[in-house]
Design a protein around this motif. Structure first.
Motif, PDB file in Angstrom:
ATOM      1  N   ASP A  33     -24.843 -15.452   3.680  1.00 53.08           N
ATOM      2  CA  ASP A  33     -24.902 -16.643   2.818  1.00 53.08           C
ATOM      3  C   ASP A  33     -26.345 -16.974   2.440  1.00 53.08           C
ATOM      4  OD1 ASP A  33     -22.146 -16.912   2.919  1.00 53.08           O
ATOM      5  OD2 ASP A  33     -22.178 -18.513   4.432  1.00 53.08           O
ATOM      6  N   ARG A  34     -27.261 -16.935   3.424  1.00 49.10           N
ATOM      7  CA  ARG A  34     -28.675 -17.252   3.144  1.00 49.10           C
ATOM      8  C   ARG A  34     -29.271 -16.229   2.180  1.00 49.10           C
ATOM      9  NH1 ARG A  34     -29.234 -18.619   8.839  1.00 49.10           N
ATOM     10  NH2 ARG A  34     -30.028 -16.504   9.201  1.00 49.10           N
ATOM     11  N   LEU A  35     -28.987 -14.946   2.420  1.00 51.27           N
ATOM     12  CA  LEU A  35     -29.539 -13.906   1.551  1.00 51.27           C
ATOM     13  C   LEU A  35     -28.936 -13.957   0.149  1.00 51.27           C
ATOM     14  CD1 LEU A  35     -29.799 -10.887   4.010  1.00 51.27           C
ATOM     15  CD2 LEU A  35     -31.685 -12.224   3.025  1.00 51.27           C
ATOM     16  N   GLU A  36     -27.672 -14.352   0.070  1.00 50.25           N
ATOM     17  CA  GLU A  36     -27.041 -14.493  -1.242  1.00 50.25           C
ATOM     18  C   GLU A  36     -27.679 -15.656  -2.006  1.00 50.25           C
ATOM     19  OE1 GLU A  36     -22.567 -13.924  -2.863  1.00 50.25           O
ATOM     20  OE2 GLU A  36     -22.801 -15.431  -1.285  1.00 50.25           O
ATOM     21  N   ARG A  37     -27.909 -16.781  -1.322  1.00 50.65           N
ATOM     22  CA  ARG A  37     -28.574 -17.931  -1.969  1.00 50.65           C
ATOM     23  C   ARG A  37     -29.988 -17.576  -2.424  1.00 50.65           C
ATOM     24  NH1 ARG A  37     -25.992 -20.822   2.092  1.00 50.65           N
ATOM     25  NH2 ARG A  37     -27.882 -20.900   3.364  1.00 50.65           N
ATOM     26  N   ALA A  38     -30.667 -16.729  -1.644  1.00 51.02           N
ATOM     27  CA  ALA A  38     -32.028 -16.306  -1.997  1.00 51.02           C
ATOM     28  C   ALA A  38     -32.037 -15.269  -3.114  1.00 51.02           C
ATOM     29  CB  ALA A  38     -32.732 -15.750  -0.759  1.00 51.02           C
ATOM     30  N   GLY A  39     -30.853 -14.715  -3.442  1.00 48.12           N
ATOM     31  CA  GLY A  39     -30.763 -13.748  -4.529  1.00 48.12           C
ATOM     32  C   GLY A  39     -30.983 -12.300  -4.129  1.00 48.12           C
ATOM     33  N   TYR A  40     -30.906 -11.996  -2.816  1.00 45.00           N
ATOM     34  CA  TYR A  40     -31.187 -10.639  -2.357  1.00 45.00           C
ATOM     35  C   TYR A  40     -29.948  -9.794  -2.074  1.00 45.00           C
ATOM     36  CZ  TYR A  40     -35.985 -12.211  -2.016  1.00 45.00           C
ATOM     37  OH  TYR A  40     -37.226 -12.708  -2.320  1.00 45.00           O
ATOM     38  N   VAL A  41     -28.808 -10.416  -1.888  1.00 44.43           N
ATOM     39  CA  VAL A  41     -27.562  -9.668  -1.724  1.00 44.43           C
ATOM     40  C   VAL A  41     -26.475 -10.328  -2.548  1.00 44.43           C
ATOM     41  CG1 VAL A  41     -28.123  -8.865   0.621  1.00 44.43           C
ATOM     42  CG2 VAL A  41     -26.691 -10.904   0.322  1.00 44.43           C
ATOM     43  N   SER A  42     -25.451  -9.548  -2.825  1.00 40.05           N
ATOM     44  CA  SER A  42     -24.268 -10.092  -3.493  1.00 40.05           C
ATOM     45  C   SER A  42     -23.038  -9.548  -2.774  1.00 40.05           C
ATOM     46  CB  SER A  42     -24.249  -9.707  -4.975  1.00 40.05           C
ATOM     47  OG  SER A  42     -24.167  -8.306  -5.112  1.00 40.05           O
ATOM     48  N   ARG A  43     -21.946 -10.256  -2.962  1.00 39.54           N
ATOM     49  CA  ARG A  43     -20.656  -9.818  -2.427  1.00 39.54           C
ATOM     50  C   ARG A  43     -19.867  -9.220  -3.583  1.00 39.54           C
ATOM     51  NH1 ARG A  43     -21.534 -14.817   0.661  1.00 39.54           N
ATOM     52  NH2 ARG A  43     -21.024 -14.473   2.857  1.00 39.54           N
ATOM     53  N   ALA A  44     -19.213  -8.104  -3.306  1.00 41.48           N
ATOM     54  CA  ALA A  44     -18.403  -7.447  -4.330  1.00 41.48           C
ATOM     55  C   ALA A  44     -17.131  -6.927  -3.679  1.00 41.48           C
ATOM     56  CB  ALA A  44     -19.169  -6.286  -4.965  1.00 41.48           C
ATOM     57  N   GLN A  45     -16.049  -6.955  -4.434  1.00 37.05           N
ATOM     58  CA  GLN A  45     -14.781  -6.453  -3.928  1.00 37.05           C
ATOM     59  C   GLN A  45     -14.841  -4.931  -3.860  1.00 37.05           C
ATOM     60  OE1 GLN A  45     -11.270  -7.216  -6.372  1.00 37.05           O
ATOM     61  NE2 GLN A  45     -10.267  -7.977  -4.532  1.00 37.05           N
ATOM     62  N   ASP A  46     -14.361  -4.380  -2.752  1.00 38.34           N
ATOM     63  CA  ASP A  46     -14.292  -2.929  -2.581  1.00 38.34           C
ATOM     64  C   ASP A  46     -13.250  -2.402  -3.562  1.00 38.34           C
ATOM     65  OD1 ASP A  46     -13.776  -0.294  -1.759  1.00 38.34           O
ATOM     66  OD2 ASP A  46     -14.026  -0.784   0.356  1.00 38.34           O
ATOM     67  N   PRO A  47     -13.625  -1.467  -4.446  1.00 37.61           N
ATOM     68  CA  PRO A  47     -12.660  -0.959  -5.424  1.00 37.61           C
ATOM     69  C   PRO A  47     -11.509  -0.189  -4.777  1.00 37.61           C
ATOM     70  CG  PRO A  47     -14.735   0.264  -5.553  1.00 37.61           C
ATOM     71  CD  PRO A  47     -14.947  -0.864  -4.595  1.00 37.61           C
ATOM     72  N   ASP A  48     -11.712   0.299  -3.547  1.00 37.20           N
ATOM     73  CA  ASP A  48     -10.671   1.065  -2.865  1.00 37.20           C
ATOM     74  C   ASP A  48      -9.780   0.208  -1.963  1.00 37.20           C
ATOM     75  OD1 ASP A  48     -11.660   3.423  -4.031  1.00 37.20           O
ATOM     76  OD2 ASP A  48     -13.116   3.667  -2.397  1.00 37.20           O
ATOM     77  N   ASN A  49     -10.219  -1.029  -1.685  1.00 43.25           N
ATOM     78  CA  ASN A  49      -9.464  -1.911  -0.797  1.00 43.25           C
ATOM     79  C   ASN A  49      -9.747  -3.350  -1.224  1.00 43.25           C
ATOM     80  OD1 ASN A  49      -8.475  -3.533   1.252  1.00 43.25           O
ATOM     81  ND2 ASN A  49      -9.260  -2.255   2.906  1.00 43.25           N
ATOM     82  N   ARG A  50      -8.828  -3.946  -1.943  1.00 44.77           N
ATOM     83  CA  ARG A  50      -9.057  -5.269  -2.527  1.00 44.77           C
ATOM     84  C   ARG A  50      -9.278  -6.360  -1.484  1.00 44.77           C
ATOM     85  NH1 ARG A  50      -4.457  -6.477  -6.567  1.00 44.77           N
ATOM     86  NH2 ARG A  50      -3.286  -5.939  -4.706  1.00 44.77           N
ATOM     87  N   ARG A  51      -8.861  -6.137  -0.243  1.00 45.97           N
ATOM     88  CA  ARG A  51      -9.054  -7.151   0.804  1.00 45.97           C
ATOM     89  C   ARG A  51     -10.436  -7.070   1.439  1.00 45.97           C
ATOM     90  NH1 ARG A  51      -4.620  -5.858   4.797  1.00 45.97           N
ATOM     91  NH2 ARG A  51      -5.042  -3.811   3.979  1.00 45.97           N
ATOM     92  N   ARG A  52     -11.146  -5.995   1.149  1.00 44.82           N
ATOM     93  CA  ARG A  52     -12.455  -5.757   1.765  1.00 44.82           C
ATOM     94  C   ARG A  52     -13.572  -6.173   0.816  1.00 44.82           C
ATOM     95  NH1 ARG A  52     -15.014   0.042   3.066  1.00 44.82           N
ATOM     96  NH2 ARG A  52     -16.635  -0.649   4.463  1.00 44.82           N
ATOM     97  N   VAL A  53     -14.550  -6.911   1.351  1.00 42.28           N
ATOM     98  CA  VAL A  53     -15.702  -7.353   0.564  1.00 42.28           C
ATOM     99  C   VAL A  53     -16.912  -6.530   0.985  1.00 42.28           C
ATOM    100  CG1 VAL A  53     -17.245  -9.295   0.086  1.00 42.28           C
ATOM    101  CG2 VAL A  53     -14.776  -9.679   0.301  1.00 42.28           C
ATOM    102  N   LEU A  54     -17.656  -6.063   0.008  1.00 41.58           N
ATOM    103  CA  LEU A  54     -18.862  -5.282   0.271  1.00 41.58           C
ATOM    104  C   LEU A  54     -20.099  -6.138   0.030  1.00 41.58           C
ATOM    105  CD1 LEU A  54     -17.897  -1.937  -1.494  1.00 41.58           C
ATOM    106  CD2 LEU A  54     -17.766  -2.493   0.952  1.00 41.58           C
TER     107      LEU A  54
END
Length: 161
Positions: free
Chosen positions: A73-94
């Motif tokens: 969460d902190r790194l996402e707010r700082a703009g250094y990481v993002s969350r993306a849905q795994d194209p092979d498994n919709r329940r998994r977040v990358l």
């Protein structure tokens, strides 16, 4: 004390000084980026491995899932990481590094790598292989000792329960 003992002692001293230097550099970078050391460890893993799940990141960091989520969460707010849905498994977040994280790595860490490469340029191939062997051995020994301390800590915790 033998000559080898003196050299081994000096190697140990230089390793301690090198570790301190790494720590000082990491602290300076963390302060510059307004991150803490755990955030920096996480960012290093994400930059080094690319997309990975929160569970994989949690294992790599040796943090609980809840603590890992807080770091993400902190790194996402700082703009250094993002969350993306795994194209092979919709329940998994990358968790993925952002372009800002890549630019930051280029500006801060790549010059260190170039300077290190230049410094190693005066060693011949046999010396470089010896250095590589030493570093791999030092890493293995350090990891083993880390595991022993962690095990001792777990055992002391369960003994006091």
């Amino acid at each position: 004390m033998s000559k080898d003992d003196e050299i081994i002692g000096e190697i140990g001293l230089q390793l301690r000084l090198l570790q301190r230097s790494f720590d000082t550099f990491d602290e300076a970078v963390a302060a510059h980026l307004r991150l803490n050391r755990t955030d920096m460890r996480c960012l290093d893993i994400v930059l080094g491995r690319g997309s990975l799940s929160a569970g994989e990141l949690s294992s790599a960091l040796r943090l609980s899932p809840a603590a890992t989520t807080t770091v993400i969460d902190r790194l996402e707010r700082a703009g250094y990481v993002s969350r993306a849905q795994d194209p092979d498994n919709r329940r998994r977040v990358l968790i993925e590094p952002t372009a800002d994280a890549q630019r930051m790595a280029e500006l801060i860490f790549e010059p260190v790598g170039r300077a290190g490469t230049a410094a190693l340029g005066h060693y011949d191939s046999d010396q470089l292989r010896l250095i590589l062997d030493f570093l791999a051995t030092a890493l293995r020994v350090h990891q083993e000792q880390t595991d022993l301390v962690a095990e001792r800590t777990r055992n002391e915790g369960s003994a006091s329960s």
